[in-house]
Design an enzyme around this catalytic site. Structure first.
Site, mmCIF file in Angstrom:
data_model
loop_
_atom_site.group_PDB
_atom_site.id
_atom_site.type_symbol
_atom_site.label_atom_id
_atom_site.label_comp_id
_atom_site.label_asym_id
_atom_site.label_seq_id
_atom_site.Cartn_x
_atom_site.Cartn_y
_atom_site.Cartn_z
ATOM 1 N N CYS A 1 -29.394 22.576 -2.379
ATOM 2 C CA CYS A 1 -28.342 23.581 -2.474
ATOM 3 C C CYS A 1 -27.873 23.603 -3.924
ATOM 4 O O CYS A 1 -27.413 22.573 -4.433
ATOM 5 C CB CYS A 1 -27.173 23.246 -1.546
ATOM 6 N N GLN B 1 -10.845 16.496 -2.815
ATOM 7 C CA GLN B 1 -11.154 17.780 -3.429
ATOM 8 C C GLN B 1 -12.664 17.843 -3.688
ATOM 9 O O GLN B 1 -13.273 16.846 -4.053
ATOM 10 C CB GLN B 1 -10.387 17.964 -4.735
ATOM 11 N N PHE C 1 1.853 14.452 2.141
ATOM 12 C CA PHE C 1 0.453 14.714 2.485
ATOM 13 C C PHE C 1 -0.433 14.223 1.333
ATOM 14 O O PHE C 1 -1.331 14.908 0.874
ATOM 15 C CB PHE C 1 0.205 16.210 2.749
ATOM 16 N N ASP D 1 0.773 18.836 -0.601
ATOM 17 C CA ASP D 1 -0.584 19.379 -0.498
ATOM 18 C C ASP D 1 -1.036 19.248 0.951
ATOM 19 O O ASP D 1 -1.890 18.422 1.284
ATOM 20 C CB ASP D 1 -1.531 18.634 -1.445
ATOM 21 N N CYS E 1 -4.401 25.327 0.400
ATOM 22 C CA CYS E 1 -5.733 25.909 0.543
ATOM 23 C C CYS E 1 -5.708 27.099 1.500
ATOM 24 O O CYS E 1 -6.763 27.629 1.849
ATOM 25 C CB CYS E 1 -6.731 24.858 1.035
#
Length: 320
Positions: free
Chosen positions: A75, A167, A194, A252, A278
């Site tokens: 990939c 991440q 978080f 987060d 996100c």
């Protein structure tokens, strides 16, 4: 490369990140957000983790719009270390149906498997022991471990917990950490909610407890797992009394957002909230609660850390 060979076949990417109009198309997804600066564009080919699937002995990515599994030898969005091991992973004696999270840590590759079959087979154990992996877990149980996987944040090294949030690229992680750090005043008392493994907990060179004497800020981390105090912030958010002991709140949360915690922050005396998200939908919901309580948005940043997908990471600073 003129075109990703897997684009339109695998379901991982919404956009062809090799296309010349990739940025122009993707930025449309965050219309309405008044960014302080140009978005941070992560370089393709830098992803240090990828979630693969397996079923009926097949291993790879899901075909777009189906549950069919396509074989993947390479990939172009992944680090070379992952691509190098893909052919060997595809030949493992997979049983049942599930997912396989491959993560490049500081000291090697970790493989975390979740399967509908409770236990791994002896054949599987013998096979993975021959591969260049430092740890393999199956439904949380250790199949093989040569050493403890490690991850570093701003010079602080921590144990990598199987399936822990991380991440996807070091580039985007560092860019978000720098953005957060730039909005924390010297000597501020901060809570990292978080916090996960600690990407923002160490953002101001703090030790997680504020004891090192040279920290730009004193930071306490809170989460179910990771570096911080073990606390489920969905079921047991920080109280207004606790929040009032901090100058800055860093959050987060996962895609569900932080509704319960945001409502309590809105009632507190906290002067600044740095919210990393996100999910623009839950971010807008929680942002409305804060702005209705008197907070003003003073900075907004966007990070294209999930290259090729339609997902953005947004960071918003609220002050009152």
């Amino acid at each position: 490369m003129k075109k990703c060979p897997l684009f339109s076949i695998c379901g991982g990417c919404r956009y062809d990140f090799t296309s010349p109009d990739y940025r122009a198309e993707k930025i449309k997804k965050i219309d309405g957000w008044n960014l302080s600066n140009e978005p941070f564009w992560t370089t393709s080919g830098a992803r240090r983790r990828a979630d693969f699937c397996f079923s009926g002995g097949d291993f790879g990515f899901y075909e777009r719009g189906t549950k069919n599994i396509i074989h993947v030898d390479m990939c172009p969005n992944l680090l070379p270390e992952i691509n190098a091991i893909l052919p060997k992973l595809s030949t493992l004696p997979w049983v049942g149906t599930g997912s396989a999270l491959v993560t490049v840590c500081d000291n090697g590759i970790d493989l975390a498997i979740n399967s509908d079959v409770p236990y791994f087979t002896r054949e599987f154990k013998e096979s993975v022991e021959k591969l260049p992996l430092i740890r393999v877990t199956w439904n949380g149980n250790i199949v093989m471990q040569k050493t403890q996987p490690k991850i570093s944040f701003a010079g602080h090294t921590v144990d990598y917990i199987p399936n822990a949030f991380l991440q996807p690229t070091v580039q985007s992680e560092s860019a978000m950490r720098e953005f957060v750090a730039s909005h924390i005043d010297d000597g501020a008392r901060a809570a990292d909610l978080f916090c996960g493994l600690g990407n923002f907990t160490f953002v101001a060179n703090a030790d997680g407890q504020g004891r090192d004497g040279v920290s730009k800020a004193n930071i306490d981390g809170f989460d179910v797992v990771g570096t911080g105090a073990k606390r489920d912030l969905f079921k047991n958010p920080l109280s207004v009394k606790m929040l009032n002991t901090y100058d800055v709140i860093i959050m987060d949360p996962p895609r569900a957002g932080a509704l319960a915690q945001t409502k309590l922050i809105a009632e507190s005396n906290v002067k600044k909230v740095i919210y990393v998200s996100c999910n623009p939908i839950t971010l807008r919901r929680d942002a409305k609660i804060l702005t209705n309580a008197g907070y003003k948005i003073t900075a907004t940043a966007a990070f294209d850390q999930f290259v090729g997908t339609d997902h953005w990471e947004l960071a918003v600073v609220f002050e009152k």
